[in-house]
Motif scaffolding. Structure first.
Motif, mmCIF file in Angstrom:
data_model
loop_
_atom_site.group_PDB
_atom_site.id
_atom_site.type_symbol
_atom_site.label_atom_id
_atom_site.label_comp_id
_atom_site.label_asym_id
_atom_site.label_seq_id
_atom_site.Cartn_x
_atom_site.Cartn_y
_atom_site.Cartn_z
ATOM 1 N N ILE A 39 0.848 -1.184 0.000
ATOM 2 C CA ILE A 39 0.000 0.000 0.000
ATOM 3 C C ILE A 39 0.888 1.240 0.000
ATOM 4 O O ILE A 39 2.038 1.203 0.449
ATOM 5 C CB ILE A 39 -0.954 0.041 1.216
ATOM 6 N N LYS A 40 0.333 2.334 -0.490
ATOM 7 C CA LYS A 40 1.037 3.609 -0.431
ATOM 8 C C LYS A 40 0.673 4.312 0.872
ATOM 9 O O LYS A 40 -0.484 4.261 1.314
ATOM 10 C CB LYS A 40 0.654 4.492 -1.617
ATOM 11 N N THR A 62 -14.275 7.432 2.112
ATOM 12 C CA THR A 62 -14.677 6.530 1.040
ATOM 13 C C THR A 62 -14.020 6.848 -0.297
ATOM 14 O O THR A 62 -13.932 5.980 -1.173
ATOM 15 C CB THR A 62 -16.217 6.556 0.885
ATOM 16 N N ASN A 63 -13.518 8.085 -0.468
ATOM 17 C CA ASN A 63 -12.837 8.449 -1.712
ATOM 18 C C ASN A 63 -11.416 7.911 -1.793
ATOM 19 O O ASN A 63 -10.750 8.090 -2.810
ATOM 20 C CB ASN A 63 -12.821 9.965 -1.894
ATOM 21 N N ARG A 64 -10.947 7.298 -0.726
ATOM 22 C CA ARG A 64 -9.609 6.685 -0.663
ATOM 23 C C ARG A 64 -8.509 7.707 -0.970
ATOM 24 O O ARG A 64 -7.494 7.375 -1.577
ATOM 25 C CB ARG A 64 -9.520 5.478 -1.613
ATOM 26 N N ASP A 90 -6.567 1.505 -1.543
ATOM 27 C CA ASP A 90 -7.248 1.850 -2.790
ATOM 28 C C ASP A 90 -8.329 0.837 -3.138
ATOM 29 O O ASP A 90 -8.359 -0.291 -2.636
ATOM 30 C CB ASP A 90 -6.243 1.985 -3.934
ATOM 31 N N ARG A 91 -9.240 1.257 -4.018
ATOM 32 C CA ARG A 91 -10.405 0.439 -4.352
ATOM 33 C C ARG A 91 -10.034 -0.807 -5.159
ATOM 34 O O ARG A 91 -10.768 -1.797 -5.134
ATOM 35 C CB ARG A 91 -11.419 1.272 -5.141
ATOM 36 N N ASP A 92 -8.927 -0.773 -5.878
ATOM 37 C CA ASP A 92 -8.554 -1.945 -6.673
ATOM 38 C C ASP A 92 -8.185 -3.122 -5.780
ATOM 39 O O ASP A 92 -8.615 -4.255 -6.018
ATOM 40 C CB ASP A 92 -7.383 -1.613 -7.603
ATOM 41 N N ASP A 93 -7.382 -2.858 -4.765
ATOM 42 C CA ASP A 93 -6.902 -3.931 -3.899
ATOM 43 C C ASP A 93 -7.765 -4.141 -2.659
ATOM 44 O O ASP A 93 -7.712 -5.219 -2.045
ATOM 45 C CB ASP A 93 -5.456 -3.647 -3.472
ATOM 46 N N PHE A 94 -8.543 -3.125 -2.293
ATOM 47 C CA PHE A 94 -9.391 -3.209 -1.098
ATOM 48 C C PHE A 94 -10.792 -2.713 -1.454
ATOM 49 O O PHE A 94 -11.255 -1.674 -0.976
ATOM 50 C CB PHE A 94 -8.793 -2.375 0.039
ATOM 51 N N PRO A 95 -11.488 -3.458 -2.308
ATOM 52 C CA PRO A 95 -12.757 -2.960 -2.840
ATOM 53 C C PRO A 95 -13.896 -3.056 -1.829
ATOM 54 O O PRO A 95 -13.982 -3.989 -1.034
ATOM 55 C CB PRO A 95 -13.014 -3.888 -4.027
ATOM 56 N N GLY A 96 -14.744 -2.055 -1.861
ATOM 57 C CA GLY A 96 -15.998 -2.121 -1.145
ATOM 58 C C GLY A 96 -15.899 -1.937 0.355
ATOM 59 O O GLY A 96 -14.837 -1.699 0.929
#
Length: 282
Positions: A39-40, A62-64, A90-96
């Motif tokens: 993660i960054k 929620t906007n990450r 981020d939503r790609d690796d930690f969606p929803g």
């Protein structure tokens, strides 16, 4: 546990972030604990004797947008000996909701996830990395989250009881896992992925921080479980605090939580961060 960490280049400081952090530094790095998705992380270092200060973990909404949250904290730490880290899930690796708001305790179908794979499990090794880079000696850390980040924060206290959190602030959460054994998870703690030690939870130093004008319905969960908690974020936050206080009374156990309302503020992480910094400075 040995942490394997890959570092990016700090755009703000102009030097690799594997150099020790200095007072006034800002930047970012890639944090990759063993076996986990990298993660960054965005950071800012305050001033003075940072070694005698503390690490503050800031959880985005929620906007990450962890960089924006870090930026809000730069002026807040300018005259304080704090090292702020804002991890970006981020939503790609930690969606929803499951992967972030619920700390990765369950998958999208609601099935429990092994604790070693929880999103929650990033925080303690991240704090250790921040201590190593900043020189902060204190092992315990402070924790702030806004909106979805506030959901992460209060559930972190509920389900990671051994985490060395000195003080936590959960600001403007949209909905809660109430410490009510009579309500099913995720709205209560009945049949949760792990039991909650309610007396230990109520002994935590947690501030439920609410904006007085946070009454809009945008991005507000509206299913039956969430709606039962109230029509607005401020209503739901007040209820969360009241449910906890009532449960502590019924258990005849000490209750350290506080409720604070910030006048004239809606769903805005910047003024809520400023209010939280004053709470953490006490």
């Amino acid at each position: 546990m040995v942490l394997l960490v890959t570092f990016a280049v700090s755009a703000a400081c102009g030097h690799p972030t594997d150099d020790p952090w200095e007072p006034g530094d800002t930047g970012s790095f890639v944090f990759a604990p063993p076996g986990r998705t990298p993660i960054k992380v965005w950071y800012a270092v305050g001033s003075g004797d940072v070694a005698s200060g503390r690490v503050v973990v800031v959880m985005h909404g929620t906007n990450r947008n962890a960089a924006d949250y870090r930026d809000s904290w730069v002026p807040l730490v300018r005259h304080r000996p704090w090292a702020v880290v804002a991890p970006e899930f981020d939503r790609d690796d930690f969606p929803g909701v499951a992967a972030y708001n619920l700390g990765g305790m369950v998958d999208d179908s609601g099935e429990p996830v092994p604790q070693s794979a929880w999103t929650f499990s990033y925080l303690e090794p991240l704090v250790e990395q921040a201590r190593a880079m900043s020189g902060v000696r204190e092992r315990s850390f402070d924790l702030f989250g806004h909106s979805a980040g506030a959901q992460f924060v209060h559930r972190y206290l509920e389900f990671v009881p051994t985490a060395p959190v000195r003080r936590a602030v959960a600001a403007n959460a949209g909905w809660y896992t109430e410490p009510d054994p009579g309500v099913d998870f995720p709205y209560g703690v009945r049949d949760a992925p792990r039991p909650v030690d309610l007396p230990a939870l109520f002994a935590r130093d947690l501030t439920v921080l609410l904006g007085s004008d946070d009454v809009e319905e945008e991005n507000l969960r509206q299913d039956a479980g969430a709606s039962r908690q109230g029509p607005t974020r401020i209503d739901r936050g007040e209820r969360f605090h009241q449910v906890a206080r009532d449960e502590a009374r019924d258990l005849d156990t000490p209750f350290r939580w506080t409720l604070q309302v910030v006048p004239g503020v809606a769903h805005d992480h910047s003024p809520m961060s400023a209010a939280a910094a004053e709470i953490l400075a006490r």
